[in-house]
Design a protein around this motif. Structure first.
Motif, PDB file in Angstrom:
ATOM      1  N   ARG A 125     -30.658 -26.241   7.648  1.00 16.67           N
ATOM      2  CA  ARG A 125     -30.964 -27.241   6.630  1.00 16.67           C
ATOM      3  C   ARG A 125     -30.624 -26.730   5.228  1.00 16.67           C
ATOM      4  O   ARG A 125     -30.051 -27.459   4.408  1.00 16.67           O
ATOM      5  CB  ARG A 125     -32.451 -27.620   6.718  1.00 16.67           C
ATOM      6  CG  ARG A 125     -32.877 -28.727   5.759  1.00 16.67           C
ATOM      7  CD  ARG A 125     -32.175 -30.032   6.078  1.00 16.67           C
ATOM      8  NE  ARG A 125     -32.444 -30.477   7.424  1.00 16.67           N
ATOM      9  CZ  ARG A 125     -33.508 -31.185   7.781  1.00 16.67           C
ATOM     10  NH1 ARG A 125     -34.412 -31.529   6.873  1.00 16.67           N
ATOM     11  NH2 ARG A 125     -33.668 -31.570   9.033  1.00 16.67           N
ATOM     12  N   ASP A 126     -30.958 -25.465   4.973  1.00 13.80           N
ATOM     13  CA  ASP A 126     -30.644 -24.889   3.661  1.00 13.80           C
ATOM     14  C   ASP A 126     -29.138 -24.765   3.462  1.00 13.80           C
ATOM     15  O   ASP A 126     -28.636 -24.953   2.353  1.00 13.80           O
ATOM     16  CB  ASP A 126     -31.302 -23.514   3.507  1.00 13.80           C
ATOM     17  CG  ASP A 126     -32.772 -23.613   3.142  1.00 13.80           C
ATOM     18  OD1 ASP A 126     -33.126 -24.510   2.373  1.00 13.80           O
ATOM     19  OD2 ASP A 126     -33.570 -22.805   3.644  1.00 13.80           O
ATOM     20  N   ALA A 181     -23.005 -31.334   8.568  1.00 16.19           N
ATOM     21  CA  ALA A 181     -24.057 -32.339   8.736  1.00 16.19           C
ATOM     22  C   ALA A 181     -23.801 -33.193   9.963  1.00 16.19           C
ATOM     23  O   ALA A 181     -24.728 -33.576  10.684  1.00 16.19           O
ATOM     24  CB  ALA A 181     -24.147 -33.222   7.482  1.00 16.19           C
ATOM     25  N   ALA A 201     -30.519 -34.680  12.538  1.00 16.61           N
ATOM     26  CA  ALA A 201     -31.004 -33.882  11.413  1.00 16.61           C
ATOM     27  C   ALA A 201     -30.053 -33.939  10.228  1.00 16.61           C
ATOM     28  O   ALA A 201     -30.452 -33.666   9.095  1.00 16.61           O
ATOM     29  CB  ALA A 201     -31.200 -32.430  11.853  1.00 16.61           C
ATOM     30  N   GLY A 202     -28.776 -34.281  10.482  1.00 15.71           N
ATOM     31  CA  GLY A 202     -27.810 -34.307   9.393  1.00 15.71           C
ATOM     32  C   GLY A 202     -27.583 -35.677   8.791  1.00 15.71           C
ATOM     33  O   GLY A 202     -26.791 -35.814   7.844  1.00 15.71           O
ATOM     34  N   GLU A 244     -26.883 -26.763   4.661  1.00 18.53           N
ATOM     35  CA  GLU A 244     -26.438 -28.116   4.311  1.00 18.53           C
ATOM     36  C   GLU A 244     -26.686 -28.401   2.828  1.00 18.53           C
ATOM     37  O   GLU A 244     -25.823 -28.950   2.129  1.00 18.53           O
ATOM     38  CB  GLU A 244     -27.187 -29.157   5.146  1.00 18.53           C
ATOM     39  CG  GLU A 244     -26.736 -29.288   6.587  1.00 18.53           C
ATOM     40  CD  GLU A 244     -27.594 -30.308   7.335  1.00 18.53           C
ATOM     41  OE1 GLU A 244     -28.363 -31.034   6.674  1.00 18.53           O
ATOM     42  OE2 GLU A 244     -27.495 -30.370   8.566  1.00 18.53           O
ATOM     43  N   GLU A 245     -27.867 -28.025   2.367  1.00 18.82           N
ATOM     44  CA  GLU A 245     -28.219 -28.287   0.968  1.00 18.82           C
ATOM     45  C   GLU A 245     -27.282 -27.545   0.024  1.00 18.82           C
ATOM     46  O   GLU A 245     -26.881 -28.080  -1.014  1.00 18.82           O
ATOM     47  CB  GLU A 245     -29.672 -27.869   0.712  1.00 18.82           C
ATOM     48  CG  GLU A 245     -30.703 -28.773   1.348  1.00 18.82           C
ATOM     49  CD  GLU A 245     -30.693 -30.166   0.739  1.00 18.82           C
ATOM     50  OE1 GLU A 245     -30.591 -30.278  -0.490  1.00 18.82           O
ATOM     51  OE2 GLU A 245     -30.758 -31.139   1.505  1.00 18.82           O
ATOM     52  N   ALA A 268     -28.437 -35.953   5.092  1.00 23.50           N
ATOM     53  CA  ALA A 268     -27.491 -35.178   4.296  1.00 23.50           C
ATOM     54  C   ALA A 268     -26.171 -35.929   4.149  1.00 23.50           C
ATOM     55  O   ALA A 268     -25.566 -35.946   3.068  1.00 23.50           O
ATOM     56  CB  ALA A 268     -27.259 -33.809   4.939  1.00 23.50           C
TER      57      ALA A 268
END
Length: 667
Positions: free
Chosen positions: A424-425, A457, A463-464, A427-428, A467
């Motif tokens: 997740r991080d 993503a 989960a993506g 992706e950010e 994003a």
């Protein structure tokens, strides 16, 4: 006449040292609300010849007047250090930076008028920024009048100190010397808990004398210092005079021999005070003041040698950093850069502080290296023996270091360092890179990292999805339509299964952003009413348990639970914006960011069909976005009219300030 904003007035030493002791002086808060700041940060469409037309003086004076009126309605409650005087000072600064001196003058006069009847509940130290603004305007007599108020000697000294420093910086040597005489007449009572060796009176004298030295009046400053007892203010004045001799400030004559002799004398006095056990709050500044004089007169190596003296009871790194900060304040960037500590043993926090300092110095390669080292330390330290709170902090600081690399445009370094982060991080980080590259109009970087972000993503599937939605919007706002379309297509593939439905609000908002505004608006009309009733889930569950209670004891228990006055007040349903209203609000903001002002107005108009007050915040959010878009297109009268429709006064103030800032070309 000196134009406002032409003189750089630094925070006085008394104020800077006060912060070291936990006594922050009032600062003008400059952060916009989350809504306004996010709108102003949206990248301008690439490929469009976007040039913000200059607002006429008449339009800007109208906006400034409306902003000042709104500030007056907000009142003087010190909420986040933003009372009426603070807001007006902030507004005057924005007008000055934008090139509207007469509008700024009117706002400064309104700020000064606030104190005509004793301040109207505004603390006396808020006079300081207004005094400085008046001096910048060339209105020295008015500034002196504002400082001439009956106060405790300590507070009076602080105000006079700010006045004297501003006058010296403006070249009014006679006025600054007169301020020195007035300060010397004040009782020199000590301020408990604030600088062991120095009263506010002594610090004010040191500030003004130092400013006079930098304006060329070195000998007068030295003469004043001779009347001080040995202590921090005396060291400060001598340091400023030595620095002025060696650097030949405005109106001064370079005399390296005299300056070097005075620097040595300053160092001897500082070391003597350090050996006799001066308080910890003074030590860093005693050493830094002497080191500054050494650096200016004899170079960086002499300053480094001085701070390694065993008598200095603080780390050389700390003292050198304080010295570098002082040189940056003075504008001596080249010397500051040569003095930046070079030490591979720095801690994580020290490397981050080093990065910020190097960035301020304009040394981008060194700043990138410092941020990379901070990230590496965070990754190495994140080991099992560390406790959960320590691991969490290391993760946050490491993520911050990677964010700094992104802000510096060091995208490959950021990608390399993000390998230690979770999915997740990562992706950010990629999304942040795309947004930053779009702001810089770096098409090559946008295309490259948008592809990486879309792939990462998309591989994360559910989960993506969020994003990808954010990525598509970011790219669309920046004018990268092919890349936005690819991200949108990846988002659609996640929801391609017949049995899976995307969040309706997200789907409709993306449809509008991707170009089919009419279809999106038609779909919002099938989403129900704009307002719905919602009950507190905990209360609803308790009422259900009461209804199904199997015995009198259980029933009595839940009746008692619900009879509590705090819970009883929550039993009635609350009217809140529905998903349709929230979707319309988002579409209005998005259309404004895409410079589709007419579409944004149409989306907001749908919110107007229900007058319920629970929709006010959504309407205000839309008005802020539309006003900013109108200002960016040069429609400043429309921007003013739209901003005045904002119901919440604080949000209205932010919208009006944003219009001023946009007109000044700062965004």
């Amino acid at each position: 006449m000196v134009p406002i904003g032409a003189i750089g007035v630094r925070a006085t030493r008394g104020e800077r040292l006060g912060k070291q002791n936990g006594r922050d002086r009032p600062l003008v808060a400059t952060a916009l609300t989350v809504i306004a700041s996010s709108l102003l940060a949206m990248p301008i469409v690439v490929g469009t010849a976007w040039s913000i037309p200059r607002a006429s003086d008449q339009d800007m004076e109208a906006i400034a007047s409306a902003a000042a009126d709104t500030s007056a309605k907000l009142g003087n409650a010190d909420v986040n250090f933003r009372n009426d005087a603070a807001r007006l000072t902030e507004l005057a600064t924005a007008l000055t930076k934008g090139g509207y001196p007469e509008a700024a003058r009117g706002v400064v006069h309104r700020a000064a008028a606030l104190f005509a009847d004793g301040g109207n509940g505004i603390g006396p130290l808020w006079r300081g920024p207004v005094i400085e603004d008046l001096v910048r305007l060339g209105e020295h007599r008015e500034a002196a009048s504002l400082a001439d108020v009956e106060l405790q000697p300590q507070l009076k000294a602080i105000l006079l100190g700010r006045l004297g420093v501003a006058l010296a910086g403006a070249g009014d040597v006679g006025g600054a010397e007169e301020v020195l005489s007035r300060v010397q007449e004040l009782p020199a009572a000590k301020d408990k808990g604030f600088l062991s060796q120095s009263s506010s009176t002594a610090l004010a004298l040191a500030d003004v004398a130092g400013a006079l030295a930098m304006s060329g009046q070195m000998q007068a400053s030295i003469d004043l210092a001779e009347g001080f007892p040995d202590g921090l203010p005396k060291v400060m004045i001598l340091s400023e005079a030595a620095t002025a001799w060696c650097a030949s400030g405005p109106g001064g004559t370079r005399d390296l021999r005299r300056g070097t002799e005075l620097a040595r004398r300053t160092a001897d006095l500082a070391l003597a005070l350090l050996r006799t056990g001066s308080q910890a709050s003074d030590r860093r500044w005693l050493a830094a003041s002497a080191a500054e004089a050494f650096a200016e007169c004899q170079g960086a190596e002499a300053a480094r040698s001085f701070v390694r003296d065993p008598a200095i009871p603080t780390l050389p790194f700390d003292v050198l950093n304080a010295t570098v900060d002082k040189l940056i304040d003075r504008g001596d960037v080249a010397l500051a850069r040569s003095l930046v500590p070079q030490d591979d043993t720095l801690t994580l926090d020290e490397w981050l502080a080093e990065e910020r300092r190097l960035e301020k110095l304009g040394d981008r390669p060194a700043a990138i290296d410092a941020a990379r080292k901070a990230s590496e330390i965070a990754a190495r330290s994140d080991a099992p023996p560390a406790g959960p709170s320590q691991r969490s902090r290391l993760h946050l600081v490491g993520r911050q270091a990677i964010g700094v690399l992104v802000e510096l445009g060091a995208y490959d370094d950021a990608v390399q360092e993000m390998s230690t982060l979770g999915p997740r991080d990562r992706e950010e980080v990629l999304l942040d890179i795309v947004a930053d590259a779009a702001k810089r109009k770096d098409a090559t970087a946008v295309q490259r990292f948008a592809s990486l972000a879309t792939g990462a993503a998309g591989a994360a599937e559910d989960a993506g999805a969020s994003a990808l939605a954010r990525l598509a919007k970011t790219l669309a706002f920046a004018g990268y339509q092919p890349e936005a379309t690819r991200a949108f297509s990846a988002w659609q593939r996640i929801w391609a299964s017949p049995r899976r439905e995307p969040p309706p609000d997200q789907a409709i908002e993306l449809e509008a952003v991707m170009g089919d505004f009419a279809a999106a608006m038609a779909k919002t009309r099938s989403m129900g009413e704009l307002v719905e009733e919602r009950r507190d889930p905990a209360i609803a569950a308790a009422e259900e348990r009461l209804r199904t209670a199997p015995d009198p004891q259980s029933k009595a228990k839940w009746e008692q639970f619900l009879a509590d006055p705090r819970r009883a007040a929550k039993r009635s349903p609350v009217r809140v914006p529905s998903i349709r209203a929230r979707t319309l609000g988002s579409i209005a903001v998005d259309m404004a960011a895409l410079s589709g002002t007419s579409d944004a107005i149409r989306a907001e108009a749908e919110l107007e069909t229900d007058p319920d007050t629970c929709l006010a915040a959504l309407r205000d959010q839309a008005f802020v976005a539309i006003s900013a878009a109108q200002a960016r297109s040069g429609g400043f009268q429309g921007a003013l009219e739209t901003a005045l429709r904002v119901s919440d006064l604080d949000t209205r103030w932010q919208a009006l300030l944003a219009a001023v800032t946009i007109a000044g070309g700062s965004q």
